[in-house]
Scaffold this motif. Structure first.
Motif, short mmCIF file in Angstrom:
data_model
loop_
_atom_site.label_atom_id
_atom_site.label_comp_id
_atom_site.label_asym_id
_atom_site.label_seq_id
_atom_site.Cartn_x
_atom_site.Cartn_y
_atom_site.Cartn_z
N ASP A 29 0.74 -1.20 0.02
CA ASP A 29 -0.01 -0.13 0.00
C ASP A 29 0.67 1.29 -0.01
O ASP A 29 0.41 2.39 -0.56
CB ASP A 29 -0.90 -0.12 1.23
CG ASP A 29 -1.89 -1.06 1.26
OD1 ASP A 29 -2.47 -1.29 0.10
OD2 ASP A 29 -2.13 -1.83 2.27
N VAL A 30 2.24 1.26 0.60
CA VAL A 30 2.88 2.42 0.66
C VAL A 30 4.51 1.67 0.74
O VAL A 30 4.61 0.76 1.10
CB VAL A 30 2.68 3.23 1.80
CG1 VAL A 30 2.77 2.49 3.21
CG2 VAL A 30 3.22 4.45 1.84
N LEU A 52 3.22 3.41 -5.95
CA LEU A 52 3.16 3.30 -4.50
C LEU A 52 3.62 4.65 -3.97
O LEU A 52 4.72 5.32 -4.32
CB LEU A 52 4.10 2.39 -3.88
CG LEU A 52 3.77 1.02 -3.98
CD1 LEU A 52 4.89 -0.05 -3.60
CD2 LEU A 52 2.64 0.47 -3.32
N LEU A 89 -0.96 5.32 6.48
CA LEU A 89 -1.86 4.12 6.85
C LEU A 89 -3.38 4.22 7.20
O LEU A 89 -4.25 3.34 7.06
CB LEU A 89 -1.19 3.02 7.73
CG LEU A 89 0.21 2.59 7.65
CD1 LEU A 89 0.73 1.64 8.47
CD2 LEU A 89 0.16 1.80 6.26
N ASP A 93 -7.98 3.66 0.94
CA ASP A 93 -7.46 2.94 -0.37
C ASP A 93 -7.26 4.00 -1.72
O ASP A 93 -6.20 3.93 -2.30
CB ASP A 93 -7.95 1.73 -0.68
CG ASP A 93 -7.72 0.72 0.49
OD1 ASP A 93 -6.78 0.79 1.15
OD2 ASP A 93 -8.56 -0.33 0.43
N ARG A 96 -4.73 6.93 -1.26
CA ARG A 96 -3.23 6.05 -1.52
C ARG A 96 -3.27 5.76 -3.16
O ARG A 96 -2.18 6.16 -3.73
CB ARG A 96 -3.13 4.91 -0.75
CG ARG A 96 -2.47 5.19 0.73
CD ARG A 96 -2.02 3.89 1.52
NE ARG A 96 -2.98 3.14 1.33
CZ ARG A 96 -3.95 2.67 2.78
NH1 ARG A 96 -3.77 3.53 3.48
NH2 ARG A 96 -4.48 1.74 2.32
N ARG A 97 -4.14 5.48 -3.59
CA ARG A 97 -4.25 5.06 -5.09
C ARG A 97 -3.85 6.38 -6.01
O ARG A 97 -3.20 6.50 -6.83
CB ARG A 97 -5.34 4.30 -5.75
CG ARG A 97 -5.24 3.01 -5.37
CD ARG A 97 -6.39 2.26 -6.02
NE ARG A 97 -7.76 2.51 -5.72
CZ ARG A 97 -8.43 1.86 -4.60
NH1 ARG A 97 -7.77 0.81 -4.38
NH2 ARG A 97 -9.42 2.17 -4.32
#
Length: 138
Positions: A29-30, A52, A89, A93, A96-97
């Motif tokens: 995710d990162v 990422l 975190l 989602d 983050r995308r």
């Protein structure tokens, strides 16, 4: 991991082969690269090209990450890293995308084929066969 209570959210892989490395990027995710010093860090470019967002430190040359909303570049200390990771975190989602898309755009500036074209344009400029290339900042 136990002391930091991050075992459910963080995976420390150790060394990975090429296949495992790209699979890890795809599953992440990162990407986090805490460092006191890095001169370029190919792993950061690979992570960006894998869409990422990146958390790194001012010990790397990636201070542009927050400027383009592609990640975080924080002081190399536990508190700053903790804070950046907490934000990363806690993001959705989708957020983050979106950040990962911006990271990929930044990372594409460092693809080998782009670097080759830029280097040729610099050499042509140096021998006076062209205009100053866009990649040159004077």
């Amino acid at each position: 991991i136990g002391e930091a209570r991050c075992g459910q959210a963080v995976v420390f892989t150790g060394e990975l082969g090429q296949t495992e490395k790209w699979a890890a990027y795809a599953a992440a995710d990162v990407f986090v690269m805490p460092s006191d010093f890095e001169n370029f860090c190919n792993a950061i470019v690979e992570a960006m090209l894998s869409y990422l967002p990146v958390v790194t430190t001012t010990g790397t040359p990636w201070k542009k990450l927050p400027d383009v909303a592609a990640g975080w570049c924080v002081e190399p200390n536990i508190e700053a890293l903790r804070d950046a990771l907490s934000v990363a975190l806690a993001m959705s989602d989708e957020a983050r995308r979106e950040m990962g898309k911006r990271a990929a755009a930044l990372g594409s500036e460092f693809r080998p084929e782009r670097a080759a074209v830029d280097l040729i344009s610099v050499y042509q400029w140096l021998v006076r066969r062209g205009e100053r290339p866009r990649c040159m900042k004077l």
